[in-house]
Design a protein around this motif. Sequence first.
Motif, mmCIF file in Angstrom:
data_model
loop_
_atom_site.group_PDB
_atom_site.id
_atom_site.type_symbol
_atom_site.label_atom_id
_atom_site.label_comp_id
_atom_site.label_asym_id
_atom_site.label_seq_id
_atom_site.Cartn_x
_atom_site.Cartn_y
_atom_site.Cartn_z
ATOM 1 N N LEU A 88 40.873 15.454 36.021
ATOM 2 C CA LEU A 88 40.173 14.217 36.351
ATOM 3 C C LEU A 88 39.829 14.152 37.834
ATOM 4 C CD1 LEU A 88 41.952 11.563 34.103
ATOM 5 C CD2 LEU A 88 40.079 13.135 33.578
ATOM 6 N N VAL A 89 40.642 14.775 38.660
ATOM 7 C CA VAL A 89 40.306 14.885 40.084
ATOM 8 C C VAL A 89 38.996 15.653 40.238
ATOM 9 C CG1 VAL A 89 41.013 15.872 42.297
ATOM 10 C CG2 VAL A 89 42.704 14.736 40.839
ATOM 11 N N TYR A 90 38.839 16.696 39.431
ATOM 12 C CA TYR A 90 37.593 17.482 39.462
ATOM 13 C C TYR A 90 36.406 16.619 39.019
ATOM 14 C CZ TYR A 90 34.067 20.911 38.113
ATOM 15 O OH TYR A 90 32.891 21.601 37.970
ATOM 16 N N ILE A 91 36.581 15.871 37.920
ATOM 17 C CA ILE A 91 35.492 15.020 37.432
ATOM 18 C C ILE A 91 35.147 13.954 38.460
ATOM 19 C CG2 ILE A 91 34.884 13.290 35.677
ATOM 20 C CD1 ILE A 91 36.504 14.964 33.660
ATOM 21 N N LYS A 92 36.172 13.382 39.093
ATOM 22 C CA LYS A 92 35.931 12.387 40.140
ATOM 23 C C LYS A 92 35.057 12.975 41.245
ATOM 24 C CE LYS A 92 38.297 9.920 43.883
ATOM 25 N NZ LYS A 92 39.599 9.613 44.521
ATOM 26 N N SER A 93 35.384 14.185 41.690
ATOM 27 C CA SER A 93 34.616 14.803 42.777
ATOM 28 C C SER A 93 33.164 15.031 42.373
ATOM 29 C CB SER A 93 35.256 16.125 43.203
ATOM 30 O OG SER A 93 35.141 17.106 42.192
ATOM 31 N N GLU A 94 32.948 15.402 41.113
ATOM 32 C CA GLU A 94 31.577 15.621 40.633
ATOM 33 C C GLU A 94 30.816 14.306 40.537
ATOM 34 O OE1 GLU A 94 30.090 18.764 39.981
ATOM 35 O OE2 GLU A 94 31.876 19.183 41.201
ATOM 36 N N LEU A 95 31.492 13.237 40.147
ATOM 37 C CA LEU A 95 30.837 11.925 40.085
ATOM 38 C C LEU A 95 30.462 11.437 41.487
ATOM 39 C CD1 LEU A 95 33.017 10.152 37.368
ATOM 40 C CD2 LEU A 95 30.547 10.585 37.219
ATOM 41 N N LEU A 96 31.342 11.660 42.428
ATOM 42 C CA LEU A 96 31.062 11.220 43.795
ATOM 43 C C LEU A 96 29.864 11.953 44.389
ATOM 44 C CD1 LEU A 96 34.696 10.880 45.208
ATOM 45 C CD2 LEU A 96 33.097 9.034 44.624
ATOM 46 N N LYS A 97 29.646 13.193 43.980
ATOM 47 C CA LYS A 97 28.486 13.952 44.456
ATOM 48 C C LYS A 97 27.178 13.335 43.975
ATOM 49 C CE LYS A 97 30.857 18.443 44.491
ATOM 50 N NZ LYS A 97 30.933 19.764 43.814
ATOM 51 N N LYS A 98 27.256 12.588 42.858
ATOM 52 C CA LYS A 98 26.029 12.043 42.263
ATOM 53 C C LYS A 98 25.862 10.551 42.554
ATOM 54 C CE LYS A 98 25.687 15.422 38.515
ATOM 55 N NZ LYS A 98 24.445 16.063 38.987
ATOM 56 N N GLN A 99 26.527 10.063 43.598
ATOM 57 C CA GLN A 99 26.437 8.644 43.916
ATOM 58 C C GLN A 99 25.010 8.220 44.255
ATOM 59 O OE1 GLN A 99 29.599 8.058 46.864
ATOM 60 N NE2 GLN A 99 30.592 6.684 45.420
ATOM 61 N N GLU A 100 24.303 9.087 44.944
ATOM 62 C CA GLU A 100 22.911 8.777 45.264
ATOM 63 C C GLU A 100 22.027 9.281 44.129
ATOM 64 O OE1 GLU A 100 21.474 9.929 49.049
ATOM 65 O OE2 GLU A 100 23.279 9.265 50.122
ATOM 66 N N LYS A 101 21.556 8.337 43.329
ATOM 67 C CA LYS A 101 20.785 8.712 42.151
ATOM 68 C C LYS A 101 19.347 9.063 42.548
ATOM 69 C CE LYS A 101 23.769 5.864 39.382
ATOM 70 N NZ LYS A 101 24.138 4.492 39.192
ATOM 71 N N GLU A 154 17.024 -1.656 27.653
ATOM 72 C CA GLU A 154 16.905 -1.910 29.087
ATOM 73 C C GLU A 154 17.279 -0.647 29.873
ATOM 74 O OE1 GLU A 154 18.623 -3.502 26.874
ATOM 75 O OE2 GLU A 154 18.417 -5.670 27.021
ATOM 76 N N LEU A 155 16.479 -0.329 30.885
ATOM 77 C CA LEU A 155 16.684 0.901 31.656
ATOM 78 C C LEU A 155 17.553 0.623 32.866
ATOM 79 C CD1 LEU A 155 13.077 2.422 31.512
ATOM 80 C CD2 LEU A 155 15.016 2.813 29.979
ATOM 81 N N VAL A 156 18.853 0.573 32.624
ATOM 82 C CA VAL A 156 19.795 0.379 33.731
ATOM 83 C C VAL A 156 21.035 1.215 33.438
ATOM 84 C CG1 VAL A 156 20.785 -1.679 32.634
ATOM 85 C CG2 VAL A 156 21.115 -1.315 35.083
ATOM 86 N N ASP A 157 21.551 1.892 34.466
ATOM 87 C CA ASP A 157 22.738 2.720 34.305
ATOM 88 C C ASP A 157 23.975 1.854 34.521
ATOM 89 O OD1 ASP A 157 24.740 4.641 34.287
ATOM 90 O OD2 ASP A 157 23.646 6.063 35.548
ATOM 91 N N TRP A 158 24.856 1.821 33.543
ATOM 92 C CA TRP A 158 26.070 1.009 33.636
ATOM 93 C C TRP A 158 27.058 1.557 34.662
ATOM 94 C CZ3 TRP A 158 30.640 3.492 33.040
ATOM 95 C CH2 TRP A 158 30.633 4.715 32.332
ATOM 96 N N TYR A 159 27.013 2.866 34.924
ATOM 97 C CA TYR A 159 28.040 3.490 35.760
ATOM 98 C C TYR A 159 27.915 3.053 37.225
ATOM 99 C CZ TYR A 159 30.577 6.882 38.529
ATOM 100 O OH TYR A 159 31.417 7.448 39.445
ATOM 101 N N THR A 160 29.040 2.591 37.791
ATOM 102 C CA THR A 160 29.047 2.157 39.188
ATOM 103 C C THR A 160 30.199 2.738 39.994
ATOM 104 O OG1 THR A 160 30.303 0.164 38.596
ATOM 105 C CG2 THR A 160 27.882 -0.036 38.720
ATOM 106 N N HIS A 161 31.322 3.100 39.334
ATOM 107 C CA HIS A 161 32.486 3.531 40.098
ATOM 108 C C HIS A 161 33.315 4.532 39.302
ATOM 109 C CE1 HIS A 161 36.135 3.343 42.596
ATOM 110 N NE2 HIS A 161 35.393 2.768 43.521
ATOM 111 N N TRP A 162 33.866 5.525 40.008
ATOM 112 C CA TRP A 162 34.619 6.607 39.357
ATOM 113 C C TRP A 162 35.899 6.137 38.683
ATOM 114 C CZ3 TRP A 162 39.624 7.489 40.536
ATOM 115 C CH2 TRP A 162 40.113 6.996 41.767
ATOM 116 N N GLU A 163 36.436 4.966 39.042
ATOM 117 C CA GLU A 163 37.722 4.502 38.491
ATOM 118 C C GLU A 163 37.744 4.495 36.960
ATOM 119 O OE1 GLU A 163 40.698 3.463 39.547
ATOM 120 O OE2 GLU A 163 40.525 3.318 41.721
#
Length: 372
Positions: free
Chosen positions: A10-23, A324-333
Amino acid sequence: MEKKKLQEKLVYIKSELLKKQEKIPVNEMFLTLEEKRILQNIRSQTARWNLNNVTRTKAYLDFFCGHPDIHWAFLGHMVSRNGGWNMTDLKGDIVSKLMNDETKNIFFSFLERGNWLIFQDAFPQFLLYSESERRNKNLFYLLPYLNVSVFMQVIWEYYWQFRDRYVLAIAQVINEQSYLEHRIIHNPKYKDKVLNSFQFVLQDFLSVNHILFPFFNENKITLLGQTLHQFDSLHERIMLGKRLYRILFHDNEQYDKFFHWAISNPHTGSRKDYWKNIFNDINEGVPGKYSRRLKECSVKNGQPKLYSPILRNAWKNVKHPEAELVDWYTHWEVIRYLQDDDQEINSDIEGDYCEALEKLELATMAKNIIFK
C-alpha cells in the motif's frame, strides 16, 4: 477507520497515487487511430450490454467466466442479481402493496440508475483489461478517456505488475461505491424521495435490505449473505463490499458452490430463480386481496406463492442521461480500505431473511393503519 501502519504494497500504491495528483486533461485528438478504435469498441460493447439489470448481470458473469482472476466481476454479478430482485419486488407481492405508483417509480429509478452507473464505469475497465491481455500490452493509460478515476488507473497498473486479486477487487468496491456517492447518494432527487422516505426507513427497520448469495446445499437451496443498514454511509457500503467479497472467495469449496449455482440459474429478476417453493413469476393470487401466506419460510398449504415477476414483465428499459464527469478521488487515505482483513464473518442470513419476509407480510396486511 483505524489508522494502522500501511502494508508495504500500500505504501507503493500511495506513492503512485501521489505522482498523479496533477491530473492531465485528456484529448482524443492526440491518440492514434488504433487507440481510438479500441475506445470506440469498448464504448459500443458497454452500451450493448447496459440495457437493463438482466443484461448487465449476465455480462458480468460472462466476463468472469473468461477472466476468473477478476474477482469483482463475480461479486458484481451476485450483487447485481440482488439489485434486480429489489427492482421486481416493487411490482410483486408484499413490498409493492406498501407503496403507491409514484413511489414505486422513484424507487425503481434509484435502483436502476445506480445499477446503470456502476456498469458503465466498471465494464469498460474490464474490456480494456481484456484488450491488454490479448495484446500483452498495458493499455491502462487509456482509462481517463473512458472517464475512469485516476485511482483505478493506478490500481490497474499495480495489478498488471503484481497480480494481487484481493487489492484489485477491494479497490473496485471502493471505486464503485465512491462513484455512486457523488451521483446517487448526494443527488437531491434520490436523497429526499428515497433515502429520507418513510418507506425506506421502514424497510431498513424491518431488515429487508439483504444481499443474498444462493447455492446448492445437497438438494436444497441455501442462502448466505449480509444485511445493509445505513445505505447512505459510504464507509458502511465499502465495509459491506469487503465482507461480501470474503463470503464469496475466502473458501474455495464454498466459492465453487456459489459459482455452480450462478451458471446453472440464469438471472431473470424473479426471486423464483432461487426459491421456487415460495416465489412464482406468475401471479397465483386474487387481484386486490392479500391473506397471510408464510410460516417459517414456507407457503402455507392451500395458499398461493408470492408473486415475483421477471424483470422484463415488471419494468421497461430506461434511456439514461450521461453520467456526470467528475473524478471522486481526492486523497490517498482511501487506500486504507485495501488493508488485508481476515475477520470472521457471520454470513448466516436465511433465518433473518425469512423473519423479515414475515414482518413485511404483516406490514402489508396492516398497511391501512400504517399509512393513514
